[in-house]
Design an enzyme around this catalytic site. Structure first.
Site, PDB file in Angstrom:
ATOM      1  N   LYS A  59       0.681   3.956  -2.843  1.00 34.70           N
ATOM      2  CA  LYS A  59       0.639   5.464  -2.481  1.00 34.70           C
ATOM      3  C   LYS A  59       1.645   6.283  -2.745  1.00 34.70           C
ATOM      4  O   LYS A  59       1.359   7.495  -3.075  1.00 34.70           O
ATOM      5  CB  LYS A  59      -0.037   5.645  -1.160  1.00 34.70           C
ATOM      6  CG  LYS A  59      -1.296   4.845  -0.963  1.00 34.70           C
ATOM      7  CD  LYS A  59      -2.304   5.389  -1.843  1.00 34.70           C
ATOM      8  CE  LYS A  59      -3.864   5.174  -1.332  1.00 34.70           C
ATOM      9  NZ  LYS A  59      -4.749   5.522  -2.390  1.00 34.70           N
ATOM     10  N   TYR A  95       0.896  -1.138  -0.083  1.00 32.86           N
ATOM     11  CA  TYR A  95       0.028   0.033  -0.092  1.00 32.86           C
ATOM     12  C   TYR A  95       0.946   1.447  -0.022  1.00 32.86           C
ATOM     13  O   TYR A  95       0.477   2.067  -0.594  1.00 32.86           O
ATOM     14  CB  TYR A  95      -0.936  -0.163   1.289  1.00 32.86           C
ATOM     15  CG  TYR A  95      -1.835   1.133   1.429  1.00 32.86           C
ATOM     16  CD1 TYR A  95      -3.157   1.081   0.723  1.00 32.86           C
ATOM     17  CD2 TYR A  95      -1.772   2.074   2.332  1.00 32.86           C
ATOM     18  CE1 TYR A  95      -4.096   1.996   0.665  1.00 32.86           C
ATOM     19  CE2 TYR A  95      -2.725   3.077   2.283  1.00 32.86           C
ATOM     20  CZ  TYR A  95      -3.774   2.820   1.569  1.00 32.86           C
ATOM     21  OH  TYR A  95      -4.766   4.101   1.766  1.00 32.86           O
TER      22      TYR A  95
HETATM   23  P1  NAP Z   1     -13.268   2.320   1.650  1.00 31.19           P
HETATM   24  O1  NAP Z   1     -14.150   2.909   2.644  1.00 31.19           O
HETATM   25  O2  NAP Z   1     -12.786   0.734   1.834  1.00 31.19           O
HETATM   26  O3  NAP Z   1     -13.897   2.444   0.156  1.00 31.19           O
HETATM   27  C1  NAP Z   1     -13.098   2.352  -1.101  1.00 31.19           C
HETATM   28  C2  NAP Z   1     -14.113   1.827  -2.097  1.00 31.19           C
HETATM   29  O4  NAP Z   1     -13.363   1.420  -3.421  1.00 31.19           O
HETATM   30  C3  NAP Z   1     -15.000   0.458  -2.064  1.00 31.19           C
HETATM   31  O5  NAP Z   1     -16.522   1.126  -2.058  1.00 31.19           O
HETATM   32  C4  NAP Z   1     -14.583  -0.353  -2.698  1.00 31.19           C
HETATM   33  O6  NAP Z   1     -15.577  -1.041  -3.400  1.00 31.19           O
HETATM   34  C5  NAP Z   1     -14.025   0.434  -3.774  1.00 31.19           C
HETATM   35  N1  NAP Z   1     -13.191  -0.252  -4.850  1.00 31.19           N
HETATM   36  C6  NAP Z   1     -12.246  -1.265  -4.316  1.00 31.19           C
HETATM   37  N2  NAP Z   1     -11.643  -1.930  -5.397  1.00 31.19           N
HETATM   38  C7  NAP Z   1     -12.254  -1.155  -6.466  1.00 31.19           C
HETATM   39  C8  NAP Z   1     -11.876  -1.413  -7.882  1.00 31.19           C
HETATM   40  N3  NAP Z   1     -11.177  -2.248  -8.393  1.00 31.19           N
HETATM   41  N4  NAP Z   1     -13.004  -0.564  -8.713  1.00 31.19           N
HETATM   42  C9  NAP Z   1     -13.743   0.263  -8.371  1.00 31.19           C
HETATM   43  N5  NAP Z   1     -13.899   0.520  -6.791  1.00 31.19           N
HETATM   44  C10 NAP Z   1     -13.324   0.002  -5.946  1.00 31.19           C
HETATM   45  O7  NAP Z   1     -12.124   3.078   1.652  1.00 31.19           O
HETATM   46  P2  NAP Z   1     -11.898   4.685   2.186  1.00 31.19           P
HETATM   47  O8  NAP Z   1     -11.309   4.547   3.550  1.00 31.19           O
HETATM   48  O9  NAP Z   1     -12.903   5.494   1.817  1.00 31.19           O
HETATM   49  O10 NAP Z   1     -10.629   5.126   1.105  1.00 31.19           O
HETATM   50  C11 NAP Z   1     -10.752   5.836  -0.136  1.00 31.19           C
HETATM   51  C12 NAP Z   1      -9.531   6.317  -0.742  1.00 31.19           C
HETATM   52  O11 NAP Z   1      -8.684   6.977   0.259  1.00 31.19           O
HETATM   53  C13 NAP Z   1      -8.306   5.240  -0.874  1.00 31.19           C
HETATM   54  O12 NAP Z   1      -7.654   5.279  -2.167  1.00 31.19           O
HETATM   55  C14 NAP Z   1      -7.560   4.694   0.408  1.00 31.19           C
HETATM   56  O13 NAP Z   1      -6.686   4.087   0.146  1.00 31.19           O
HETATM   57  C15 NAP Z   1      -7.410   6.175   0.517  1.00 31.19           C
HETATM   58  N6  NAP Z   1      -7.003   6.599   2.065  1.00 31.19           N
HETATM   59  C16 NAP Z   1      -7.817   6.237   3.173  1.00 31.19           C
HETATM   60  C17 NAP Z   1      -7.452   6.332   4.594  1.00 31.19           C
HETATM   61  C18 NAP Z   1      -8.319   6.141   5.473  1.00 31.19           C
HETATM   62  O14 NAP Z   1      -8.025   6.279   6.700  1.00 31.19           O
HETATM   63  N7  NAP Z   1      -9.779   5.798   5.244  1.00 31.19           N
HETATM   64  C19 NAP Z   1      -6.255   7.187   4.630  1.00 31.19           C
HETATM   65  C20 NAP Z   1      -5.345   7.353   3.540  1.00 31.19           C
HETATM   66  C21 NAP Z   1      -5.990   7.158   2.130  1.00 31.19           C
HETATM   67  P3  NAP Z   1     -16.004  -2.515  -2.419  1.00 31.19           P
HETATM   68  O15 NAP Z   1     -16.816  -2.073  -1.254  1.00 31.19           O
HETATM   69  O16 NAP Z   1     -16.955  -3.404  -3.315  1.00 31.19           O
HETATM   70  O17 NAP Z   1     -14.864  -3.325  -1.980  1.00 31.19           O
END
Ligand code: NAP
Length: 251
Positions: free
Chosen positions: A156, A152
């Site tokens: 990133k 990851y």
């Molecule tokens: P999340 O709640 O897990 O949501 C991610 C979404 O992406 C889910 O709806 C998932 O679908 C979808 N997804 C996964 N693989 C996919 C694909 N191949 N094609 C299309 N959609 C896909 O994550 P989040 O926390 O909102 O994170 C959003 C972004 O922010 C990500 O890039 C993550 O790495 C980044 N981020 C998050 C955090 C944090 O603390 N939450 C921190 C830093 C960066 P499914 O539900 O069907 O799997």
């Protein structure tokens, strides 16, 4: 004055979490929105909840070339264009290096890097032709290194390289490319991490808040506000940047 009147915003991985909050903020400021996610019914349910003049949910895997091409074509056909792309779809497959499978490495690279590349390549066809576009990529504080996240973290930081390079290539065509690197944001992703390390999500959040200078964890809307700023014309002289939105906490 709404910042995104007459704009079509595409947000990937937007059925829930940060993507859904970002899609909602675009809609609340006048945009028509395409919610892309793996599950079309989940994407459609989120699209319907946005309150946008026009919103569609599209089931697509961002790491699949044909799926991406079809999704972007559908956005243009059904919403009448495309102006903003947020590469937000993401997954984690955490493990220490000695236990990390090649499949888990590949999955993470595929969704974050191949996904952002394919979506950006498809969207730029529309953006370059109209000499206007905004791309905002989701990086993470984990880009700076985080135990158990070799895949990851690498992906990133790769997103930051992609961001700088696309900013250089696409800037002359009226396209701004930037990234947001969130810290700890309360979503299913961080709750799943808590459960995997055997801590209840609330305790996990409290520990993260205690280590964060502003003494709280982030909410999806904290990221949505940064993404929409970078996607707005107010940020038209900002290009190739990664904005850390992490309450002051670097790993
Ligand atoms: P999340 O709640 O897990 O949501 C991610 C979404 O992406 C889910 O709806 C998932 O679908 C979808 N997804 C996964 N693989 C996919 C694909 N191949 N094609 C299309 N959609 C896909 O994550 P989040 O926390 O909102 O994170 C959003 C972004 O922010 C990500 O890039 C993550 O790495 C980044 N981020 C998050 C955090 C944090 O603390 N939450 C921190 C830093 C960066 P499914 O539900 O069907 O799997």
């Amino acid at each position: 004055m709404q910042r995104f009147n007459d704009r079509v915003a595409i947000v990937t991985g937007a059925a829930r979490g940060i993507g859904a909050a970002t899609a909602k903020r675009f809609a609340s400021e006048g945009a028509n929105v395409a919610v892309i996610d793996l599950d079309e019914s989940a994407a459609a349910a989120t699209a319907e909840s946005l309150g946008a003049a026009k919103a569609i949910g599209i089931g697509a895997d961002v790491s699949d070339e044909d799926s991406v091409a079809a999704a972007v074509e559908r956005v243009v056909a059904e919403l009448g264009g495309a102006h903003i792309l947020v590469n937000n779809a993401g997954v984690t497959r955490d493990n220490l290096l000695f236990k990390m499978s090649a499949a888990d490495w590949d999955t993470v690279m595929s969704v974050h890097l191949r996904g952002a590349f394919l979506m950006s390549r498809a969207a730029q066809q529309v953006f370059v032709a109209q000499k206007y576009g905004k791309i905002v990529n989701l990086s993470s504080v984990s880009a700076l290194g985080n135990r158990g996240q070799a895949n990851y973290s690498t992906a990133k930081m790769g997103v930051q390289g992609l961001t700088r390079t696309l900013a250089i290539e696409l800037g002359p065509f009226g396209i701004n490319v930037n990234a947001v690197a969130p810290g700890f944001i309360v979503t299913d992703m961080t709750d799943e991490t808590a459960r995997r390390v055997g801590v209840d999500p609330e305790t996990f959040r409290e520990a993260a808040a205690a280590e964060t200078p502003v003494r709280r964890v982030g909410q999806p809307d904290d990221i949505a506000t940064a993404v929409t700023f970078l996607a707005s014309d107010e940020a038209s002289f900002v290009a190739g940047q990664t904005l850390y939105v992490d309450g002051g906490r670097k790993l």
